[in-house]
Design a protein around this motif. Structure first.
Motif, PDB file in Angstrom:
ATOM      1  N   PHE A 111       0.810  -1.203   0.000  1.00  0.00           N
ATOM      2  CA  PHE A 111       0.000   0.000   0.000  1.00  0.00           C
ATOM      3  C   PHE A 111       0.851   1.264   0.000  1.00  0.00           C
ATOM      4  O   PHE A 111       0.414   2.311  -0.398  1.00  0.00           O
ATOM      5  CB  PHE A 111      -0.917   0.014   1.226  1.00  0.00           C
ATOM      6  N   GLY A 112       2.056   1.165   0.473  1.00  0.00           N
ATOM      7  CA  GLY A 112       2.883   2.354   0.613  1.00  0.00           C
ATOM      8  C   GLY A 112       3.577   2.782  -0.652  1.00  0.00           C
ATOM      9  O   GLY A 112       4.262   3.790  -0.651  1.00  0.00           O
TER      10      GLY A 112
ATOM     11  N   ILE B 264      -4.640   6.362  -7.041  1.00  0.00           N
ATOM     12  CA  ILE B 264      -5.725   7.003  -6.319  1.00  0.00           C
ATOM     13  C   ILE B 264      -5.959   8.416  -6.852  1.00  0.00           C
ATOM     14  O   ILE B 264      -7.097   8.831  -7.092  1.00  0.00           O
ATOM     15  CB  ILE B 264      -5.418   7.050  -4.807  1.00  0.00           C
ATOM     16  N   VAL B 265      -4.879   9.144  -7.072  1.00  0.00           N
ATOM     17  CA  VAL B 265      -5.005  10.504  -7.607  1.00  0.00           C
ATOM     18  C   VAL B 265      -5.629  10.469  -8.995  1.00  0.00           C
ATOM     19  O   VAL B 265      -6.507  11.280  -9.326  1.00  0.00           O
ATOM     20  CB  VAL B 265      -3.623  11.191  -7.648  1.00  0.00           C
TER      21      VAL B 265
ATOM     22  N   VAL C 189       4.516   4.367  -4.220  1.00  0.00           N
ATOM     23  CA  VAL C 189       4.121   5.622  -4.845  1.00  0.00           C
ATOM     24  C   VAL C 189       3.045   5.389  -5.889  1.00  0.00           C
ATOM     25  O   VAL C 189       2.107   6.177  -6.031  1.00  0.00           O
ATOM     26  CB  VAL C 189       5.353   6.308  -5.475  1.00  0.00           C
ATOM     27  N   ARG C 190       3.142   4.294  -6.625  1.00  0.00           N
ATOM     28  CA  ARG C 190       2.188   4.037  -7.707  1.00  0.00           C
ATOM     29  C   ARG C 190       0.789   3.806  -7.155  1.00  0.00           C
ATOM     30  O   ARG C 190      -0.196   4.058  -7.837  1.00  0.00           O
ATOM     31  CB  ARG C 190       2.639   2.826  -8.529  1.00  0.00           C
ATOM     32  N   TRP C 191       0.676   3.323  -5.929  1.00  0.00           N
ATOM     33  CA  TRP C 191      -0.652   3.155  -5.332  1.00  0.00           C
ATOM     34  C   TRP C 191      -1.307   4.512  -5.145  1.00  0.00           C
ATOM     35  O   TRP C 191      -2.450   4.726  -5.523  1.00  0.00           O
ATOM     36  CB  TRP C 191      -0.521   2.427  -3.993  1.00  0.00           C
ATOM     37  N   TYR C 192      -0.557   5.462  -4.567  1.00  0.00           N
ATOM     38  CA  TYR C 192      -1.097   6.804  -4.382  1.00  0.00           C
ATOM     39  C   TYR C 192      -1.338   7.475  -5.739  1.00  0.00           C
ATOM     40  O   TYR C 192      -2.278   8.248  -5.906  1.00  0.00           O
ATOM     41  CB  TYR C 192      -0.138   7.648  -3.541  1.00  0.00           C
ATOM     42  N   GLN C 193      -0.487   7.169  -6.687  1.00  0.00           N
ATOM     43  CA  GLN C 193      -0.641   7.747  -8.020  1.00  0.00           C
ATOM     44  C   GLN C 193      -1.946   7.289  -8.657  1.00  0.00           C
ATOM     45  O   GLN C 193      -2.657   8.095  -9.264  1.00  0.00           O
ATOM     46  CB  GLN C 193       0.553   7.324  -8.880  1.00  0.00           C
TER      47      GLN C 193
ATOM     48  N   GLY D 116     -10.776   1.681  -0.247  1.00  0.00           N
ATOM     49  CA  GLY D 116     -10.632   3.126  -0.145  1.00  0.00           C
ATOM     50  C   GLY D 116     -11.978   3.810  -0.321  1.00  0.00           C
ATOM     51  O   GLY D 116     -13.041   3.253  -0.079  1.00  0.00           O
TER      52      GLY D 116
END
Length: 854
Positions: free
Chosen positions: A256-257, A265-266, A259-263, A293
């Protein structure tokens, strides 16, 4: 609870990804479901997702080992096995297909494990668990193997092919079509169901255009198939003005941590419409990730390879984020009799089916107890019917993959039929000799059949029907609280120029948007009066809105270019409408026109008064001394100069355009020639005619008259040439004044016009020069000084006229010329005659003063 299951699914899948390399062939292969026949077809399916799998026995009232980390049971995938069993039962009932010989099957569950798929493939060949390579423990089964159907994904199909290709056993994959399977060296590629990618791409594009979604995201598996999809569909989208907001590969994240996961989501928050290309297994983690999420409100567009309703969760659980999803599937008819067959399926009917026992216990929620870590199944409704189960765990409609499995069985049966037919025709048919068939003999028949191999065989792989039909499904909520795929339209592709999209808007449900079509744009459309201007590599979708220039408009939103108004119209301030231009010219009703007319008439009247005064006092010394005849000519010509300015006012017509310049040129040449003649007389009178001179004054008078005549005749000749070559004519000017159509007189020959002015300038300059030289001659009535001043005024006005005239447009240009005519004429009148009038009226004797001032 279901969110917790989804979250657990994500975590375990991540752990499974990290530990999959630790599996080895030392783990016992799962037992299979075997049914004997003269020919045996192997089947490798995926019924659940697990992290580990021990040897399991499924049977009611029997003990079974608890499988470790069973993430989710995909009960709907059991329909794939039923499709294979159903097809074989139908074939075995038709004696003419296999010449009274039967088909059998050997089915395995690989649980989405590539290693288990490889073990099961080896078990098909050796018949032992664990398998023994290159050794047949059960020849009565292994020798009958003619082909294998499987697996559900590209990775599993590849691992199966690695084993079967060593023995040249035909394999038909029901996984999504993947071109990379046909480019592997030293491997016999599996047969795949060809797909018309152009039809799929165009169908997706037409759907996007239908809803005006031009800003979309792509989610694909991180493999060659995903790379190819991004490349090909992006090229097609650009041609239709659609942009890819993001292209996310490898949706299965390691943690989950990252960067591509947050990417991702964005991206999901910023982009409303997302196209998901891949199979169900590719997106198991993605589904859990999104569900764990927030709800992003995305509209998902998928292909039939991602069967959105495969996971057995209810409406309020895993599928809430995917509510309103749209899916494309190759059109297929329902398998005749398959629904009735599913209704008849029961554990008692297939007692040796080890998979139905477990599936049945899940579908009918059989109670169970644990004794010494052993699960006991009991009181299960073995007489139940699959048709009574809810859609979240079972769907009676034929799934796309079930249809492929059914077709694959018939393709193998057809190949067997043709191979057997050859033996019959060669009189070598021997049923006993067919107990040990050679599987590789089926390859020529499979290659010619409906399923084509994908090793760059253009006539097979790219085989396309005359028209390709795709069904469009929408993910719907049902009253039972579950979800289902509802057909909402069709797409028919014949060629890039002939394609048809049919949608039933009343059936389409877009989930959280309450059937309000959401916007999916990088930027809202430019309003009326604005156009797009590109500024980034998203050239089509992202842009600035700039106002249209003067004279151009946009009457629709989101236009790429402004278009010009017709010449007789102009754009309003908002730049969204063309208005008729106002016709403008210097008319008698205009304030400026009234002023100029009043000034011209007043100056003409004043000239007439001076002429009358000069005629009345023609015998006075001051008038006689300055050649009164030339004074009369000059006054009359000046009066005509004032009047000729009136021809410049009013709507231009052919007559007025021709006459006004000609009259102006001739009359002014007479006036300036008269002044030149007066200058000549002054010089002659004081320089040449002296006491005792033989030259008589009458000769000077004749010369002066000749100067007036010659000066005027030359100007008349210039005007005659002008009229004969390129005369003035009425014209319109639509560009100089915004919102106006200027009616004007085109001078025709510009050279002739400036020749007229130049000739007047020559006469004036000559007069100024001679008068300046004679300004100091002694005499009470010497006109040299007044001529000098008058010519200076005249030249100053017309020198200023040229640049002002050239820089003016429309009515201003006409007004400048009129002002120059009036100013220069008034200058001549004032400088030449006002001093004389002063002397005549105020210095002609006391009798006149008394008469005037009485």
């Amino acid at each position: 609870m279901e969110l917790l299951i989804a979250f657990s699914l994500l975590i375990v899948l991540i752990e499974f990804q990290e530990q999959i390399s630790c599996f080895s062939l030392s783990i016992p292969a799962s037992p299979g479901y075997y049914q004997d026949g003269d020919f045996v077809i192997g089947g490798l399916f995926s019924l659940r997702v697990t992290a580990r799998d021990n040897k399991i026995k499924f049977a009611f009232n029997d003990a079974m080992a608890i499988p470790e980390a069973v993430i989710v049971n995909l009960t709907k995938n059991y329909q794939h096995m039923l499709a294979m069993v159903f097809a074989m039962e139908k074939i075995n009932k038709e004696p003419n297909i296999l010449f009274n010989m039967s088909l059998g099957f050997y089915l395995f569950n690989d649980d989405f494990f590539e290693t288990k798929a490889m073990e099961s493939s080896m078990a098909l060949l050796s018949g032992a668990s664990p398998p023994i390579p290159n050794y047949s423990c059960r020849p009565e089964k292994t020798d009958k193997l003619v082909a294998v159907i499987g697996g559900i994904s590209t990775g599993i199909s590849t691992q199966i092919s690695r084993v079967l290709s060593l023995y040249n056993v035909p394999q038909i994959s029901y996984a999504p079509f993947d071109q990379s399977l046909g480019t592997r060296d030293k491997l016999q590629s599996p047969y795949q169901f060809p797909v018309h990618t152009a039809a799929l791409y165009q169908g997706i594009i037409q759907l996007l255009l239908y809803f005006t979604w031009v800003w979309v995201g792509l989610v694909v598996p991180d493999e060659m198939r995903g790379e190819l999809f991004i490349k090909e569909i992006t090229e097609e989208m650009i041609k239709h003005g659609i942009c890819v907001a993001f292209a996310e590969k490898d949706p299965v994240f390691s943690s989950f941590g990252q960067v591509r996961w947050y990417q991702l989501i964005v991206h999901l928050i910023m982009t409303r419409v997302v196209i998901a290309f891949g199979d169900s297994h590719d997106f198991l983690t993605l589904v859990s990730l999104i569900n764990s999420g927030a709800i992003f409100g995305n509209i998902w567009i998928t292909t039939s390879d991602w069967y959105t309703a495969i996971l057995p969760f209810k409406q309020n659980g895993i599928y809430t984020p995917f509510d309103g999803a749209l899916s494309f599937s190759v059109h297929k008819d329902e398998i005749l009799g398959f629904k009735d067959f599913q209704k008849s399926v029961q554990p008692r009917k297939y007692p040796y089916d080890i998979f139905i026992q477990d599936v049945w216990s899940i579908l009918f929620e059989c109670p169970h107890v644990y004794e010494h870590v052993v699960k006991k199944l009991s009181q299960c409704e073995q007489n139940g019917s699959l048709s009574t189960r809810s859609l979240n765990v079972w769907d009676m409609n034929t799934s796309p993959l079930s249809y492929k499995v059914h077709e694959a069985v018939y393709a193998i049966a057809q190949a067997l039929h043709e191979e057997l037919s050859l033996r019959v025709n060669l009189d070598s048919f021997d049923k006993c000799g067919l107990q040990s068939p050679l599987p590789w003999k089926l390859h020529p028949f499979l290659q010619k059949g409906k399923l084509g191999r994908n090793i760059n065989e253009e006539n097979i792989v790219t085989q396309e029907d005359s028209a390709t039909k795709l069904d469009i499904f929408n993910y719907h909520s049902l009253q039972s609280g579950t979800k289902a795929q509802v057909k909402v339209g069709e797409y028919l592709f014949e060629s890039h120029s002939v394609q048809h999209l049919f949608l039933n808007d009343k059936l389409i449900n877009l989930g959280v948007y309450n059937n309000q079509i959401p916007f999916s744009l990088c930027k809202q459309s430019c309003p009326l009066g604005f156009r797009k201007t590109q500024y980034s590599w998203y050239a089509i979708c992202c842009y600035y809105c700039v106002p249209c220039p003067a004279g151009e408009i946009t009457n629709e939103t989101g236009m790429d270019q402004c278009f010009k108004c017709p010449e007789d119209q102009y754009s309003n301030k908002q730049r969204n409408q063309c208005l008729p231009k106002i016709i403008a010219f210097l008319s008698h009703e205009d304030t400026l026109g009234v002023v100029l007319v009043s000034v011209a008439i007043s100056l003409s009247a004043f000239s007439a008064m001076i002429l009358g005064l000069f005629i009345h006092y023609r015998d006075t010394p001051i008038i006689r001394a300055n050649n009164r005849n030339l004074s009369y000519v000059l006054l009359v010509s000046l009066m005509l100069c004032f009047f000729c300015s009136l021809t410049f006012i009013g709507q231009p017509r052919t007559v007025t355009c021709v006459l006004r310049q000609m009259i102006f040129g001739v009359v002014f040449s007479v006036a300036v020639s008269a002044i030149l003649a007066k200058t000549f007389i002054v010089v002659m009178a004081f320089k040449i005619i002296k006491p005792g001179s033989t030259l008589q004054m009458w000769m000077v008078t004749r010369v002066s008259n000749a100067i007036v005549c010659c000066g005027s005749i030359i100007q008349v000749c210039i005007c005659a040439v002008w009229l004969g070559t390129y005369p003035p004519f009425p014209d319109v000017d639509m560009q100089s004044e915004y919102g106006q159509i200027i009616l004007l007189c085109n001078e025709g020959s510009t050279l002739a016009f400036y020749c007229v002015l130049g000739y007047l300038g020559f006469l004036a300059s000559l007069s100024l020069l001679i008068a300046f030289l004679a300004r100091r001659l002694p005499d009470t009535f010497n006109e040299a000084k007044t001529i000098t001043f008058s010519m200076m005024v005249f030249c100053s006005v017309w020198i200023s006229f040229i640049p002002t005239y050239l820089s003016s447009t429309g009515k201003t240009m006409v007004a400048v010329e009129i002002f120059s005519i009036l100013a220069s004429s008034a200058g001549l009148l004032g400088c030449m005659f006002l001093p004389k009038c002063y002397m005549i009226l105020l210095r002609s004797g006391s009798h006149f003063r008394k008469k005037v001032f009485k």
